[in-house]
Design a protein around this motif. Structure first.
Motif, PDB file in Angstrom:
ATOM      1  N   GLN A 106       0.821  -1.079  -0.142  1.00 40.60           N
ATOM      2  CA  GLN A 106      -0.214   0.101  -0.237  1.00 40.60           C
ATOM      3  C   GLN A 106       1.191   1.316   0.080  1.00 40.60           C
ATOM      4  O   GLN A 106       0.358   2.270  -1.185  1.00 40.60           O
ATOM      5  CB  GLN A 106      -1.039   0.094   1.329  1.00 40.60           C
ATOM      6  N   SER A 166     -10.885   6.998   6.199  1.00 42.66           N
ATOM      7  CA  SER A 166      -9.645   6.179   5.820  1.00 42.66           C
ATOM      8  C   SER A 166      -8.528   5.119   6.149  1.00 42.66           C
ATOM      9  O   SER A 166      -8.328   4.648   6.493  1.00 42.66           O
ATOM     10  CB  SER A 166      -9.762   6.310   3.877  1.00 42.66           C
ATOM     11  N   LEU A 167      -8.091   6.682   7.056  1.00 42.36           N
ATOM     12  CA  LEU A 167      -6.680   6.724   7.745  1.00 42.36           C
ATOM     13  C   LEU A 167      -7.115   5.887   8.397  1.00 42.36           C
ATOM     14  O   LEU A 167      -5.953   5.129   8.375  1.00 42.36           O
ATOM     15  CB  LEU A 167      -5.531   7.726   7.269  1.00 42.36           C
ATOM     16  N   SER A 218      -8.297   2.572   8.344  1.00 44.98           N
ATOM     17  CA  SER A 218      -7.024   0.629   8.127  1.00 44.98           C
ATOM     18  C   SER A 218      -6.062   1.547   9.221  1.00 44.98           C
ATOM     19  O   SER A 218      -5.736  -0.242   8.885  1.00 44.98           O
ATOM     20  CB  SER A 218      -6.430   2.096   6.653  1.00 44.98           C
ATOM     21  N   ARG A 270      -5.797  -2.704  10.342  1.00 41.51           N
ATOM     22  CA  ARG A 270      -4.173  -3.238  10.307  1.00 41.51           C
ATOM     23  C   ARG A 270      -4.285  -4.107  11.442  1.00 41.51           C
ATOM     24  O   ARG A 270      -3.677  -4.483  11.691  1.00 41.51           O
ATOM     25  CB  ARG A 270      -3.221  -3.126   9.942  1.00 41.51           C
ATOM     26  N   PRO A 318      -7.540  -2.260   3.048  1.00 42.91           N
ATOM     27  CA  PRO A 318      -7.034  -1.297   2.699  1.00 42.91           C
ATOM     28  C   PRO A 318      -5.687  -1.121   1.910  1.00 42.91           C
ATOM     29  O   PRO A 318      -6.006  -0.450   1.066  1.00 42.91           O
ATOM     30  CB  PRO A 318      -6.250  -0.175   4.256  1.00 42.91           C
ATOM     31  N   SER A 347      -7.997  -1.521  -1.584  1.00 41.56           N
ATOM     32  CA  SER A 347      -8.186  -0.079  -1.656  1.00 41.56           C
ATOM     33  C   SER A 347      -7.611   1.261  -2.494  1.00 41.56           C
ATOM     34  O   SER A 347      -8.077   1.240  -3.771  1.00 41.56           O
ATOM     35  CB  SER A 347      -9.191   0.357  -0.869  1.00 41.56           C
ATOM     36  N   SER A 348      -6.486   0.359  -2.152  1.00 41.16           N
ATOM     37  CA  SER A 348      -5.456   1.644  -2.680  1.00 41.16           C
ATOM     38  C   SER A 348      -4.937   0.989  -3.655  1.00 41.16           C
ATOM     39  O   SER A 348      -4.283   2.178  -4.803  1.00 41.16           O
ATOM     40  CB  SER A 348      -4.323   1.574  -1.970  1.00 41.16           C
ATOM     41  N   GLN A 405      -9.472   9.435  -3.444  1.00 39.04           N
ATOM     42  CA  GLN A 405      -9.536   9.356  -2.023  1.00 39.04           C
ATOM     43  C   GLN A 405     -11.627   9.493  -1.877  1.00 39.04           C
ATOM     44  O   GLN A 405     -11.279   8.455  -0.210  1.00 39.04           O
ATOM     45  CB  GLN A 405      -9.495  10.603  -0.969  1.00 39.04           C
ATOM     46  N   GLU A 434     -11.834   5.426  -2.152  1.00 34.76           N
ATOM     47  CA  GLU A 434     -11.327   4.731  -0.555  1.00 34.76           C
ATOM     48  C   GLU A 434     -12.502   4.602   0.744  1.00 34.76           C
ATOM     49  O   GLU A 434     -12.641   4.323   1.149  1.00 34.76           O
ATOM     50  CB  GLU A 434     -10.219   4.987  -0.175  1.00 34.76           C
ATOM     51  N   ILE A 451     -13.744   1.332   1.974  1.00 37.32           N
ATOM     52  CA  ILE A 451     -13.177   1.226   3.266  1.00 37.32           C
ATOM     53  C   ILE A 451     -14.611   0.901   4.150  1.00 37.32           C
ATOM     54  O   ILE A 451     -14.597   0.321   5.014  1.00 37.32           O
ATOM     55  CB  ILE A 451     -12.608   1.862   4.343  1.00 37.32           C
TER      56      ILE A 451
END
Length: 453
Positions: free
Chosen positions: A25, A148-149, A152, A156, A164, A167-168, A205, A208, A212
């Motif tokens: 990613q 999203s960040l 994600s 993880r 993620p 998606s990326s 974005q 994403e 997500i």
């Protein structure tokens, strides 16, 4: 040596399960950044520098979100190890509420004072205008990227790093396609130049976010978070979130502001330095994608191990991760020296910018060794152990009291050559690497985490 380093295959499989998707990613993100730079570089240093400095401001928000997400993931990885789903959900809810507040603040600031924001980074009117145009298009970024960040990072921490990544991959192609369309005005679209780069990134974005959010709230079964859970009362977990997560947020935010202060120094040196550093930064990101993967994996694995009550095993894992960081840093240094000229020649920039970029590449080859070791310890092992207050002090102290003043003097007062300025601006990496190795050896980085009531 077997007693010092972990030799269990399950440990390496667990690390790879997080590290490989995160590294891939990160590689995709680097590809997007490089494509943006190459496309904008073809329009000249002004457009490229404007977008680069605008993204420095956006990266402050991104780092705030990383702080919120990583602070939450310290808790979620530990609760995942404890099999405490209730506390895990509450940590996610607190994270999202705080993220929305931060995103709203950045949105309002960008809406009303974007030109003033850009003038902090540079005095060049053309660069300010280009950066302002980029920021105006990017306004929704703060909510889309923020969600999203942070989510994600939670995914993880519970072993779902593949989502993620998928998606990326899609977002990468979407970003490149719409950048090509709007920067140059292809397929009948208006030629928007720097604004086109911002629009292409924004569309990616938005994709994403939908991907997500759709998975997390309607399909994911480990956390099993649903929309109704966003209204969970979670006041009982707030003190623990503040104790563990707030130092991460403060540390990462001040680190982001510090990196932006470094960008301010570069911006006042001139657009040539900014453009050369943008080329160098993409190269650095390219050779450290594995480090980013192992960094996040080490945080997750350490949290899971401590959640299972295995402190001695976590200590051995930490030493193993540190050795991996040093090895990857040395390999990265060699790669930079081998590919630097080929990378610089991709860009359609002036000969002056190219010569400075070559110089910065050689300085990067030195600093990347310490940076890789540093990243795995500060963003991974020690953070996963809950040692967030120590890391907050280390991040703030050495960046603000060493790198920024020394770099400012080197670039704006003493007028050193580019390579020496770069090393001065990164001097905190050298200091923190040594300090964090000592902290790892002491064993004081392992902290207890309390559960929700």
């Amino acid at each position: 040596m077997g007693k010092i380093f972990v030799r269990d295959k399950q440990f390496y499989r667990q690390t790879a399960a997080v590290a490989v998707p995160v590294a891939l990613q990160s590689a995709i993100t680097v590809g997007v950044n490089m494509t943006d730079n190459v496309m904008l570089g073809s329009l000249g240093e002004i457009q490229m520098s404007g977008a680069t400095l605008a993204n420095q401001y956006i990266s402050i928000f991104q780092i705030c979100c990383m702080g919120l997400g990583m602070g939450a993931s310290v808790l979620t990885s530990r609760y995942f190890g404890m099999k405490d789903r209730n506390s895990l959900k509450k940590a996610v809810v607190l994270m999202l509420r705080l993220m929305l507040a931060v995103a709203a603040g950045f949105f309002v600031a960008t809406l009303f004072v974007s030109r003033g924001i850009m003038s902090i980074f540079t005095e060049e009117a053309d660069v300010i205008a280009a950066g302002t145009n980029y920021l105006h298009i990017s306004l929704p970024t703060f909510f889309l990227l923020g969600f999203s960040l942070t989510i994600s990072l939670v995914l993880r921490s519970v072993g779902r790093a593949n989502i993620p990544l998928i998606s990326s991959i899609f977002a990468f192609f979407i970003n490149v396609f719409f950048n090509w369309m709007f920067i140059y005005g292809n397929l009948g679209a208006p030629r928007m130049e720097v604004r086109g780069a911002a629009l292409g990134t924004l569309i990616a974005q938005a994709f994403e976010f939908l991907f997500i959010a759709g998975f997390f709230f309607f399909r994911e079964k480990v956390v099993h978070m649903r929309l109704r859970d966003l209204f969970l009362p979670c006041g009982d977990l707030l003190p623990e979130y503040v104790r563990v997560g707030m130092p991460v947020l403060v540390s990462d935010t001040l680190l982001g502001l510090g990196n932006s202060a470094v960008a301010v120094v570069m911006g006042h040196i001139g657009a040539v330095f900014v453009a050369a550093n943008a080329i160098t930064t993409v190269t650095q990101q390219m050779v450290t994608v594995v480090t980013q993967g192992i960094s996040q994996a080490s945080c997750v694995v350490t949290g899971n191990t401590l959640g299972e009550g295995e402190a001695k095993q976590a200590q051995r894992q930490g030493v193993t991760y540190a050795a991996l960081g040093l090895l990857i840093g040395v390999i990265g240094s060699v790669i930079i020296l081998l590919i630097s000229r080929s990378i610089v020649n991709i860009y359609n920039v002036s000969s002056e910018t190219k010569e400075l970029a070559y110089e910065l590449m050689h300085a990067l080859a030195i600093t990347v060794i310490f940076q890789c070791l540093n990243s795995i310890l500060t963003k991974g092992v020690l953070r996963g152990g809950g040692d967030t207050r120590f890391l907050m002090v280390a991040d703030i102290l050495f960046l603000w009291c060493a790198s920024i003043p020394l770099g400012a003097m080197a670039g704006l007062v003493w007028h050193w050559s580019g390579g020496y300025i770069y090393i001065a601006l990164k001097i905190d990496q050298f200091i923190k690497a040594m300090l964090c190795l000592w902290r790892l050896h002491s064993g004081k980085w392992i902290k207890k985490i309390r559960q929700a009531g």
